[in-house]
Design a protein around this motif. Sequence first.
Motif, mmCIF file in Angstrom:
data_model
loop_
_atom_site.group_PDB
_atom_site.id
_atom_site.type_symbol
_atom_site.label_atom_id
_atom_site.label_comp_id
_atom_site.label_asym_id
_atom_site.label_seq_id
_atom_site.Cartn_x
_atom_site.Cartn_y
_atom_site.Cartn_z
ATOM 1 N N ARG A 193 -12.364 -13.171 43.961
ATOM 2 C CA ARG A 193 -12.502 -14.875 43.663
ATOM 3 C C ARG A 193 -13.184 -15.006 44.563
ATOM 4 O O ARG A 193 -13.648 -17.019 43.802
ATOM 5 C CB ARG A 193 -11.483 -15.305 42.924
ATOM 6 C CG ARG A 193 -10.566 -14.468 41.958
ATOM 7 C CD ARG A 193 -8.769 -15.237 41.638
ATOM 8 N NE ARG A 193 -8.083 -14.258 40.197
ATOM 9 C CZ ARG A 193 -8.253 -15.211 39.099
ATOM 10 N NH1 ARG A 193 -8.898 -16.692 39.196
ATOM 11 N NH2 ARG A 193 -7.600 -14.902 37.844
ATOM 12 N N ASP A 249 -3.912 -16.564 39.143
ATOM 13 C CA ASP A 249 -4.423 -16.606 38.166
ATOM 14 C C ASP A 249 -3.999 -18.745 38.752
ATOM 15 O O ASP A 249 -4.919 -18.955 38.221
ATOM 16 C CB ASP A 249 -5.008 -16.108 36.980
ATOM 17 C CG ASP A 249 -5.796 -16.676 36.585
ATOM 18 O OD1 ASP A 249 -7.038 -16.415 36.540
ATOM 19 O OD2 ASP A 249 -5.217 -17.600 35.074
ATOM 20 N N GLN A 278 -13.705 -10.643 35.755
ATOM 21 C CA GLN A 278 -12.781 -11.499 35.432
ATOM 22 C C GLN A 278 -12.331 -11.700 34.284
ATOM 23 O O GLN A 278 -10.990 -11.626 33.824
ATOM 24 C CB GLN A 278 -13.337 -13.029 36.143
ATOM 25 C CG GLN A 278 -11.667 -13.891 36.035
ATOM 26 C CD GLN A 278 -12.226 -15.589 36.109
ATOM 27 O OE1 GLN A 278 -13.254 -15.390 36.717
ATOM 28 N NE2 GLN A 278 -11.276 -16.363 36.057
ATOM 29 N N MET A 314 -8.818 -10.769 32.262
ATOM 30 C CA MET A 314 -8.454 -11.361 31.639
ATOM 31 C C MET A 314 -7.496 -10.960 30.098
ATOM 32 O O MET A 314 -7.064 -11.407 29.907
ATOM 33 C CB MET A 314 -8.550 -12.818 31.241
ATOM 34 C CG MET A 314 -8.857 -13.422 32.692
ATOM 35 S SD MET A 314 -10.322 -14.421 33.018
ATOM 36 C CE MET A 314 -9.197 -16.045 31.741
#
Length: 326
Positions: free
Chosen positions: A36, A83, A209, A213
């Motif tokens: 990230r 997250d 990502q 998700m």
Amino acid sequence: MTTGTLTEAILEFPDNRLLIDLCGEFDRNLTDIEARTGVQILRRGNQLALHGPAEAQDAAQAVLSALYQRLEQGRPVGRADIDREFRLGAEEIDTGDQLEMFAGGKVEIKTRKKLVEPRTDAQKAYVRELFQNELCFGIGPAGTGKTYLAVAAGVNMFITGQVDKIILSRPAVEAGEKLGYLPGDMKDKVDPYMQPLYDALNDFLPGKQLARMMEEKVIEIAPLAFMRGRTLANAFVVLDEAQNATSMQMKMFLTRLGEGSRMVITGDRTQVDLPRGVASGLADAERLLTSIPRISFSYFTSADVVRHPLVARIIEAYEKDAERGV
């Protein structure tokens, strides 16, 4: 120690047992944070060494410190917690209050990959409504950004912690072709129809990502029929191509709205693919809901088309033809 614009920061953690939990199985938590932020994280005894640009290091340090504090309180740390820290930490401070920014006259939506700026006055008004109201309708021809801007707003609200998940839906109505003739199972048949929603998400979220998700069901893309029986709480929900929902389906969908959720319904009244004689739920919703507070209706015309310039002229030609009653 500094090398060009890259620096090294050292974080020390007094409890080595908690540090093991912080790193996660096979250092999975550190890998997530590295992905990230772009920072390399190396473990040295009870220390973590962070290598990378100073700004990225600051973000990684903030998340690591918050997660370690969570462990000290006896609470577990998993991917969802990582997250959440990214969404509620630096990202929220960075974006600030969206409506405050709108008050300055500049309308834009921040996502993970890009800054989305509506181009026309109607689009700007629509974006303001998306952030001000819990239920919004965007009605107009293809190419006017109705769904694209709605998905961008949903991603923004997710990364700033205003909602916990994003749910995107469409009625599974064939536009002149039969899905049954396509090969594969139900998912294989439906996925091509949902492709515009995938395309929008890919514009706003990094590929890895987004895949993660969706795997964790933080983002869902499903046909309208799959919404029956659910209560959609703390979610940003978009119903696309709503002109192809029946009146019963529209009522079912609207009554899924749960606590802390936002809903956006988009559609084009000129592209109804329902069988002849079946009323469009979008038209019924317009007729019944326009006077209810906290429900907004935004309308677009060919002047708001942001695709190829020819698209606007094509739409105008069809509109003139319809007005002549041909």
